[in-house]
Design a protein around this motif. Structure first.
Motif, PDB file in Angstrom:
ATOM      1  N   THR A   1       0.828  -1.213   0.000  1.00  0.00           N
ATOM      2  CA  THR A   1       0.000   0.000   0.000  1.00  0.00           C
ATOM      3  C   THR A   1       0.856   1.254   0.000  1.00  0.00           C
ATOM      4  N   LEU A   2       1.601   1.486   1.056  1.00  0.00           N
ATOM      5  CA  LEU A   2       2.367   2.722   1.187  1.00  0.00           C
ATOM      6  C   LEU A   2       3.429   2.857   0.111  1.00  0.00           C
ATOM      7  N   PHE A   3       4.298   1.870  -0.016  1.00  0.00           N
ATOM      8  CA  PHE A   3       5.436   2.006  -0.922  1.00  0.00           C
ATOM      9  C   PHE A   3       5.025   1.884  -2.386  1.00  0.00           C
ATOM     10  N   VAL A   4       4.047   1.036  -2.678  1.00  0.00           N
ATOM     11  CA  VAL A   4       3.596   0.922  -4.065  1.00  0.00           C
ATOM     12  C   VAL A   4       2.914   2.210  -4.519  1.00  0.00           C
ATOM     13  N   MET A   5       2.065   2.785  -3.683  1.00  0.00           N
ATOM     14  CA  MET A   5       1.374   4.019  -4.047  1.00  0.00           C
ATOM     15  C   MET A   5       2.338   5.186  -4.127  1.00  0.00           C
ATOM     16  N   SER A   6       3.379   5.189  -3.302  1.00  0.00           N
ATOM     17  CA  SER A   6       4.356   6.269  -3.364  1.00  0.00           C
ATOM     18  C   SER A   6       5.193   6.211  -4.631  1.00  0.00           C
ATOM     19  N   GLU A   7       5.272   5.059  -5.291  1.00  0.00           N
ATOM     20  CA  GLU A   7       6.012   4.944  -6.539  1.00  0.00           C
ATOM     21  C   GLU A   7       5.143   5.250  -7.754  1.00  0.00           C
ATOM     22  N   GLU A   8       3.895   4.813  -7.720  1.00  0.00           N
ATOM     23  CA  GLU A   8       3.044   4.964  -8.899  1.00  0.00           C
ATOM     24  C   GLU A   8       2.649   6.405  -9.148  1.00  0.00           C
ATOM     25  N   GLY A   9       2.501   7.206  -8.085  1.00  0.00           N
ATOM     26  CA  GLY A   9       2.121   8.606  -8.265  1.00  0.00           C
ATOM     27  C   GLY A   9       3.152   9.410  -9.022  1.00  0.00           C
ATOM     28  N   PRO A  10       4.406   9.478  -8.538  1.00  0.00           N
ATOM     29  CA  PRO A  10       5.415  10.256  -9.257  1.00  0.00           C
ATOM     30  C   PRO A  10       5.729   9.729 -10.651  1.00  0.00           C
ATOM     31  N   ARG A  11       5.501   8.465 -10.902  1.00  0.00           N
ATOM     32  CA  ARG A  11       5.790   7.908 -12.228  1.00  0.00           C
ATOM     33  C   ARG A  11       4.697   8.191 -13.245  1.00  0.00           C
ATOM     34  N   GLY A  12       3.617   8.824 -12.831  1.00  0.00           N
ATOM     35  CA  GLY A  12       2.553   9.181 -13.757  1.00  0.00           C
ATOM     36  C   GLY A  12       1.534   8.095 -13.994  1.00  0.00           C
ATOM     37  N   THR A  13       1.561   7.032 -13.182  1.00  0.00           N
ATOM     38  CA  THR A  13       0.600   5.944 -13.364  1.00  0.00           C
ATOM     39  C   THR A  13      -0.822   6.411 -13.114  1.00  0.00           C
ATOM     40  N   TYR A  14      -1.015   7.248 -12.084  1.00  0.00           N
ATOM     41  CA  TYR A  14      -2.361   7.713 -11.764  1.00  0.00           C
ATOM     42  C   TYR A  14      -2.918   8.614 -12.863  1.00  0.00           C
ATOM     43  N   ARG A  15      -2.070   9.463 -13.433  1.00  0.00           N
ATOM     44  CA  ARG A  15      -2.534  10.335 -14.518  1.00  0.00           C
ATOM     45  C   ARG A  15      -2.936   9.517 -15.739  1.00  0.00           C
ATOM     46  N   LEU A  16      -2.176   8.457 -16.014  1.00  0.00           N
ATOM     47  CA  LEU A  16      -2.519   7.588 -17.142  1.00  0.00           C
ATOM     48  C   LEU A  16      -3.832   6.857 -16.877  1.00  0.00           C
ATOM     49  N   MET A  17      -4.023   6.363 -15.650  1.00  0.00           N
ATOM     50  CA  MET A  17      -5.272   5.674 -15.324  1.00  0.00           C
ATOM     51  C   MET A  17      -6.455   6.629 -15.374  1.00  0.00           C
ATOM     52  N   LYS A  18      -6.243   7.872 -14.983  1.00  0.00           N
ATOM     53  CA  LYS A  18      -7.333   8.848 -15.007  1.00  0.00           C
ATOM     54  C   LYS A  18      -7.813   9.083 -16.427  1.00  0.00           C
ATOM     55  N   ARG A  19      -6.900   9.123 -17.379  1.00  0.00           N
ATOM     56  CA  ARG A  19      -7.306   9.294 -18.782  1.00  0.00           C
ATOM     57  C   ARG A  19      -8.064   8.081 -19.293  1.00  0.00           C
ATOM     58  N   CYS A  20      -7.878   6.920 -18.637  1.00  0.00           N
ATOM     59  CA  CYS A  20      -8.588   5.704 -19.035  1.00  0.00           C
ATOM     60  C   CYS A  20      -9.903   5.524 -18.294  1.00  0.00           C
ATOM     61  N   GLY A  21     -10.290   6.510 -17.480  1.00  0.00           N
ATOM     62  CA  GLY A  21     -11.557   6.430 -16.774  1.00  0.00           C
ATOM     63  C   GLY A  21     -11.478   5.877 -15.369  1.00  0.00           C
ATOM     64  N   VAL A  22     -10.278   5.660 -14.855  1.00  0.00           N
ATOM     65  CA  VAL A  22     -10.117   5.131 -13.503  1.00  0.00           C
ATOM     66  C   VAL A  22     -10.081   6.296 -12.519  1.00  0.00           C
ATOM     67  N   ARG A  23     -10.789   6.168 -11.431  1.00  0.00           N
ATOM     68  CA  ARG A  23     -10.825   7.197 -10.396  1.00  0.00           C
ATOM     69  C   ARG A  23      -9.958   6.779  -9.215  1.00  0.00           C
ATOM     70  N   LEU A  24      -9.684   7.756  -8.376  1.00  0.00           N
ATOM     71  CA  LEU A  24      -8.827   7.496  -7.220  1.00  0.00           C
ATOM     72  C   LEU A  24      -9.449   6.464  -6.288  1.00  0.00           C
ATOM     73  N   ARG A  25     -10.754   6.505  -6.137  1.00  0.00           N
ATOM     74  CA  ARG A  25     -11.409   5.541  -5.252  1.00  0.00           C
ATOM     75  C   ARG A  25     -11.252   4.110  -5.765  1.00  0.00           C
ATOM     76  N   HIS A  26     -11.183   3.941  -7.096  1.00  0.00           N
ATOM     77  CA  HIS A  26     -10.964   2.607  -7.647  1.00  0.00           C
ATOM     78  C   HIS A  26      -9.553   2.116  -7.315  1.00  0.00           C
ATOM     79  N   ILE A  27      -8.575   3.010  -7.425  1.00  0.00           N
ATOM     80  CA  ILE A  27      -7.186   2.636  -7.149  1.00  0.00           C
ATOM     81  C   ILE A  27      -7.018   2.267  -5.682  1.00  0.00           C
TER      82      ILE A  27
END
Length: 277
Positions: free
Chosen positions: A76-102
């Motif tokens: 949870t902590l370390f995986v989420m801290s890596e995916e945010g700065p790498r732009g994974t969340y921004r890419l998922m957002k463009r695909c229709g994924v919301r933060l609550r889903h992640i």
């Protein structure tokens, strides 16, 4: 994913996160830490009745808490801290994924893996198989407050240094119930810290199921009532939910230097000089 139902999105993310976790050697090594420690404690507590009476509460507390802190914290902590700065969340957002889903997917994987490792740790302790399923269920419920706060802190991290910053105090509070189970001399300190720790309820419930008694983890000696344990867990759940609304951390961006050939794409070709030959 834009036209999929939220449940389908969460299931797809759970499959992705679980597959990545099982292929990651760091996560696999973290799974071996509580299993190896519980195997060692089981060998120590098998020496005689005196050793069992002294070490058994501590061994059960380790089996209940360490999988959540060691394995669930990484997922949870370390995986989420890596995916945010790498732009994974921004890419998922463009695909229709919301933060609550992640967050739901990360929580599902963290809770599931923590519960399975917890049941396996108690199995290494010699607990009957009939008790392992209830222990896994108690671990799944009891680990949720800690893992939710881990997720919230992971969203605020811009790099691994900040992840270690949040992991330190949370892990210290989460491991506080071990002090009371280790020796009576630590009881005054453990009472103060463990009363604010949601893992006290986690360790108490798992130990109660494994030992068949309600005085799990010497809760009476610690001075912590079951109601106080439940209130602490609810407070941590509320705190983690509020912290999830904070803005996710961003990786620091370096400004490209002017006329730097390394910042040009291959299609642009080399930097053309503006001076005449």
């Amino acid at each position: 994913m834009k036209h999929r139902a939220p449940l389908q999105i969460i299931v797809a993310l759970v499959r992705r996160d679980l597959g990545c976790a099982l292929r990651n050697p760091t996560v696999l090594a973290c799974m071996l830490v509580p299993l190896g420690l519980c195997w060692f404690l089981a060998a120590v507590t098998a020496d005689g009745p005196a050793t069992v009476s002294f070490m058994r509460p501590f061994a059960y507390a380790v089996a209940a808490i360490f999988p959540t802190v060691e394995v669930g914290g990484v997922l949870t902590l370390f995986v989420m801290s890596e995916e945010g700065p790498r732009g994974t969340y921004r890419l998922m957002k463009r695909c229709g994924v919301r933060l609550r889903h992640i967050v739901a997917a990360k929580m599902t994987v963290g809770v599931l893996v923590s519960a399975l490792i917890t049941a396996a740790c108690f199995g290494l302790m010699g607990v009957p198989l009939v008790h392992l399923a209830p222990i896994g269920a108690a671990a799944a419920l009891g680990s949720a407050p800690t893992l939710l706060l881990f997720c919230a802190c992971g969203l605020r991290c811009a790099d691994q240094i900040w992840a270690n910053f949040w992991a330190g105090p949370i892990s210290f509070v989460a491991l506080a119930p071990l002090l009371g189970a280790m020796a009576p001399a630590f009881e005054p300190m453990a009472t103060l810290i463990a009363s604010a720790s949601p893992t006290t309820l986690l360790a108490g419930a798992c130990t109660a199921i494994a030992s068949g008694g309600l005085g799990a983890l010497n809760a009476g000696a610690l001075g912590i009532t079951p109601l106080a344990m439940v209130i602490s867990s609810v407070i941590w759940l509320a705190g983690g939910t509020l912290a999830l609304h904070c803005r996710p951390g961003k990786a620091p961006q370096k400004r490209p230097r002017r006329n730097d050939p390394t910042n040009r794409t291959p299609e642009e070709g080399p930097q053309q000089s503006q001076d005449r030959p």
